[in-house]
Motif scaffolding. Structure first.
Motif, PDB file in Angstrom:
ATOM      1  N   ARG A 286      37.060  40.137  34.444  1.00  0.00           N
ATOM      2  CA  ARG A 286      35.454  40.219  33.974  1.00  0.00           C
ATOM      3  C   ARG A 286      34.639  39.759  35.117  1.00  0.00           C
ATOM      4  O   ARG A 286      33.320  40.351  35.333  1.00  0.00           O
ATOM      5  N   HIS A 287      35.233  38.895  36.319  1.00  0.00           N
ATOM      6  CA  HIS A 287      34.182  38.467  37.285  1.00  0.00           C
ATOM      7  C   HIS A 287      34.865  38.726  38.542  1.00  0.00           C
ATOM      8  O   HIS A 287      34.223  39.620  39.252  1.00  0.00           O
ATOM      9  N   GLY A 288      36.103  38.488  38.785  1.00  0.00           N
ATOM     10  CA  GLY A 288      36.711  38.784  40.447  1.00  0.00           C
ATOM     11  C   GLY A 288      36.815  40.230  40.587  1.00  0.00           C
ATOM     12  O   GLY A 288      36.480  40.468  41.802  1.00  0.00           O
ATOM     13  N   LEU A 289      37.359  40.876  39.600  1.00  0.00           N
ATOM     14  CA  LEU A 289      37.066  42.349  39.717  1.00  0.00           C
ATOM     15  C   LEU A 289      36.172  42.942  40.001  1.00  0.00           C
ATOM     16  O   LEU A 289      35.994  43.607  40.957  1.00  0.00           O
ATOM     17  N   VAL A 290      34.790  42.783  39.595  1.00  0.00           N
ATOM     18  CA  VAL A 290      33.620  43.171  39.521  1.00  0.00           C
ATOM     19  C   VAL A 290      33.090  42.846  41.040  1.00  0.00           C
ATOM     20  O   VAL A 290      32.619  43.656  41.717  1.00  0.00           O
ATOM     21  N   GLU A 291      33.425  41.708  41.624  1.00  0.00           N
ATOM     22  CA  GLU A 291      32.851  40.976  43.010  1.00  0.00           C
ATOM     23  C   GLU A 291      33.874  41.762  43.918  1.00  0.00           C
ATOM     24  O   GLU A 291      33.186  42.162  44.987  1.00  0.00           O
ATOM     25  N   GLU A 292      35.043  41.961  43.587  1.00  0.00           N
ATOM     26  CA  GLU A 292      36.025  42.396  44.623  1.00  0.00           C
ATOM     27  C   GLU A 292      35.524  43.893  45.017  1.00  0.00           C
ATOM     28  O   GLU A 292      35.466  44.525  46.124  1.00  0.00           O
ATOM     29  N   VAL A 293      35.191  44.861  43.999  1.00  0.00           N
ATOM     30  CA  VAL A 293      34.743  46.156  43.877  1.00  0.00           C
ATOM     31  C   VAL A 293      33.378  46.451  44.465  1.00  0.00           C
ATOM     32  O   VAL A 293      33.324  47.141  45.587  1.00  0.00           O
ATOM     33  N   SER A 294      32.445  45.292  44.227  1.00  0.00           N
ATOM     34  CA  SER A 294      31.150  45.169  45.074  1.00  0.00           C
ATOM     35  C   SER A 294      31.507  45.021  46.619  1.00  0.00           C
ATOM     36  O   SER A 294      30.704  45.832  47.493  1.00  0.00           O
TER      37      SER A 294
ATOM     38  N   GLU B 157      40.196  33.053  36.493  1.00  0.00           N
ATOM     39  CA  GLU B 157      40.323  32.849  37.873  1.00  0.00           C
ATOM     40  C   GLU B 157      40.944  33.821  38.626  1.00  0.00           C
ATOM     41  O   GLU B 157      42.026  34.331  37.914  1.00  0.00           O
ATOM     42  N   ASP B 158      40.922  33.784  40.024  1.00  0.00           N
ATOM     43  CA  ASP B 158      41.432  34.726  40.801  1.00  0.00           C
ATOM     44  C   ASP B 158      42.925  34.016  41.374  1.00  0.00           C
ATOM     45  O   ASP B 158      42.608  32.858  41.888  1.00  0.00           O
ATOM     46  N   THR B 159      44.138  34.433  41.186  1.00  0.00           N
ATOM     47  CA  THR B 159      45.392  33.778  41.533  1.00  0.00           C
ATOM     48  C   THR B 159      45.977  34.648  42.846  1.00  0.00           C
ATOM     49  O   THR B 159      46.085  35.749  42.478  1.00  0.00           O
ATOM     50  N   PRO B 160      46.092  33.775  43.793  1.00  0.00           N
ATOM     51  CA  PRO B 160      46.885  34.373  45.052  1.00  0.00           C
ATOM     52  C   PRO B 160      48.179  34.890  44.678  1.00  0.00           C
ATOM     53  O   PRO B 160      48.923  34.291  43.653  1.00  0.00           O
ATOM     54  N   ILE B 161      48.753  36.176  45.261  1.00  0.00           N
ATOM     55  CA  ILE B 161      49.904  36.629  45.082  1.00  0.00           C
ATOM     56  C   ILE B 161      50.818  36.114  46.210  1.00  0.00           C
ATOM     57  O   ILE B 161      50.260  36.440  47.404  1.00  0.00           O
TER      58      ILE B 161
ATOM     59  N   ILE C 165      38.278  49.555  32.975  1.00  0.00           N
ATOM     60  CA  ILE C 165      37.628  50.743  33.362  1.00  0.00           C
ATOM     61  C   ILE C 165      36.116  50.857  32.944  1.00  0.00           C
ATOM     62  O   ILE C 165      35.166  51.169  33.426  1.00  0.00           O
ATOM     63  N   ARG C 166      36.180  50.449  31.373  1.00  0.00           N
ATOM     64  CA  ARG C 166      34.812  50.908  30.881  1.00  0.00           C
ATOM     65  C   ARG C 166      33.779  49.746  31.549  1.00  0.00           C
ATOM     66  O   ARG C 166      32.542  50.001  31.845  1.00  0.00           O
ATOM     67  N   LEU C 167      34.305  48.490  31.939  1.00  0.00           N
ATOM     68  CA  LEU C 167      33.473  47.598  32.496  1.00  0.00           C
ATOM     69  C   LEU C 167      32.922  47.954  33.874  1.00  0.00           C
ATOM     70  O   LEU C 167      31.627  47.833  34.215  1.00  0.00           O
ATOM     71  N   LEU C 168      33.927  48.517  34.595  1.00  0.00           N
ATOM     72  CA  LEU C 168      33.644  48.947  35.997  1.00  0.00           C
ATOM     73  C   LEU C 168      32.552  50.396  35.947  1.00  0.00           C
ATOM     74  O   LEU C 168      31.801  50.298  36.947  1.00  0.00           O
ATOM     75  N   LYS C 169      32.780  51.216  35.151  1.00  0.00           N
ATOM     76  CA  LYS C 169      31.981  52.006  34.687  1.00  0.00           C
ATOM     77  C   LYS C 169      30.699  51.968  34.567  1.00  0.00           C
ATOM     78  O   LYS C 169      29.879  52.709  34.997  1.00  0.00           O
TER      79      LYS C 169
END
Length: 405
Positions: A160-168, A144-148, A207-211
């Motif tokens: 796995r998920h939130g990172l890819v969505e935010e980059v997109s 889950e994405d946790t607010p700071i 890094i590997r996932l995003l690339k």
């Protein structure tokens, strides 16, 4: 004020000329005028009619062309039959009570180039584009994405998920450069920060996932031990509290190589150990990573403004502070020394800091216009000479620049 008027010279004895309905065209009214003979065009001396089209009157579509040749148009003007154009607008009146003064005897009036949006845009010296932004993203092992709390609008993203969505989302508005900051589980933190160069660690996996997903994405990484250290410091801590410099640099070199091996485009030492840029350059080159750039956080102050960032990473020092390796905020000559050293050691990019959390807080309290202050602060960094800006505002600012709401 009189309406602007355009004159169309057409005969009224025909119903249409090249599609122009001369009998029923909305906005046309006949005026009786006399037509003289032209040198190049023989016209019988008789009474003809001139049609006046008022721009203020409703008509369907653009005005139709009359089908006259260039020679006929020129002949009409030469003969004195000049088409009528809108009148020169009157000079706007000053408000009552405005003093009458003599014009100032000044040759240069810089305001001339600011008088309209078109002028201001034409003479704008500094531009701001989503391509200038590097988007910092916090990642963690959770799903889950946790607010700071201390950084409104920022989250610890599931890798796995939130990172890819935010980059997109960022790529959709032109931001194609990101930097990763990990929140490492406490169980993996050690005094020597060995998890920093784990080939299957959180950053390297991300890094590997995003690339794999976005091959052309530009990935920056942070090179420092504090996220991985059980002491919360950027270097290895001796039992008397001294931060070991050279031993820490050894670990940083291994961390940078591990990140490059995973696919990082730019490694970014932010630790402020002496000599680390040159050592990392040598380590990267020895492993064949000549193409990997180094962005050095070259003049990092021991600043209280880092509080929100350290909360995001859960990397506050467990004791003491960082003043023995980060700079005194009172010093600027020292910053120039650090800058020259890092450049000489092979840094490709030099990094300095901006502000985020206070602008967000001011916006929430309605003390400032957050969007305008955000864009102005970013523009100021560009005006000062920055080529790229590493900013938590990257996505928000890019959307604003793209006109999204």
């Amino acid at each position: 004020m009189a309406s602007s008027t355009a004159i169309l010279n057409v005969p009224t004895s025909v119903g249409a000329i090249k599609g122009l309905d001369c009998q029923s065209y909305v906005g046309l009214r006949p005026l009786v005028v006399s037509v003289r003979s032209f040198d190049s065009v023989a016209i019988k001396s008789k009474t003809s009619r001139r049609f006046v089209v008022r721009a203020s009157e409703t008509h369907s579509g653009p005005f139709k062309k009359l089908g006259l040749s260039d020679a006929e148009c020129e002949a009409a003007v030469v003969s004195g039959n000049v088409p009528e154009a809108p009148p020169v607008p009157p000079k706007p009146a000053a408000p009552a009570g405005t003093p009458v003064v003599s014009t100032l005897p000044i040759n240069r009036r810089p305001r001339r180039n600011r008088k309209s949006p078109a002028f201001r845009a034409a003479f704008q010296e500094t531009t701001l584009s989503p391509a200038n932004f590097v988007y910092p993203l916090f990642i963690h092992e959770g799903e889950e994405d946790t607010p700071i709390g201390a950084m409104p609008g920022c989250y610890r993203l599931g890798w796995r998920h939130g990172l890819v969505e935010e980059v997109s989302k960022a790529r959709d508005v032109g931001v194609n450069s990101i930097v990763l900051f990990p929140k490492v589980p406490d169980g993996l933190k050690t005094p020597t920060g060995d998890e920093a160069y784990n080939e299957n660690g959180l950053v390297q996996r991300s890094i590997r996932l995003l690339k794999d997903k976005f091959p052309d994405l530009v990935i920056y990484t942070d090179v420092a031990l504090d996220p991985y250290s059980s002491d919360g410091h950027d270097g290895i801590v001796r039992e008397d509290g001294v931060i070991l410099n050279d031993e820490t640099v050894h670990q940083l070199c291994k961390q940078a190589v591990a990140q490059a091996r995973a696919g990082a485009d730019v490694v970014s030492p932010s630790d402020m150990m002496d000599g680390r840029v040159g050592a990392i350059r040598s380590a990267l080159d020895a492993e064949g990573f000549h193409h990997v750039s180094i962005m050095s956080y070259t003049a990092k102050y021991a600043s209280s403004f880092y509080g929100p960032f350290r909360e995001a990473l859960d990397s506050n020092p467990r004791f003491g502070d960082k003043k023995t390796y980060q700079m005194n905020p009172a010093n600027y000559r020292e910053a120039l020394v650090e800058t020259r050293e890092d450049e000489a050691e092979g840094a490709d990019i030099l990094l300095v800091s901006g502000e985020y959390a206070m602008i967000k807080a001011g916006g929430v309290l309605k003390m400032i216009d957050e969007e305008k202050v955000m864009l102005e602060s970013l523009m100021c960094l560009r005006r000062a000479g920055a080529d790229i800006i590493l900013t938590y505002f990257a996505l928000q600012a890019a959307k604003s620049l793209c006109g999204e709401k």
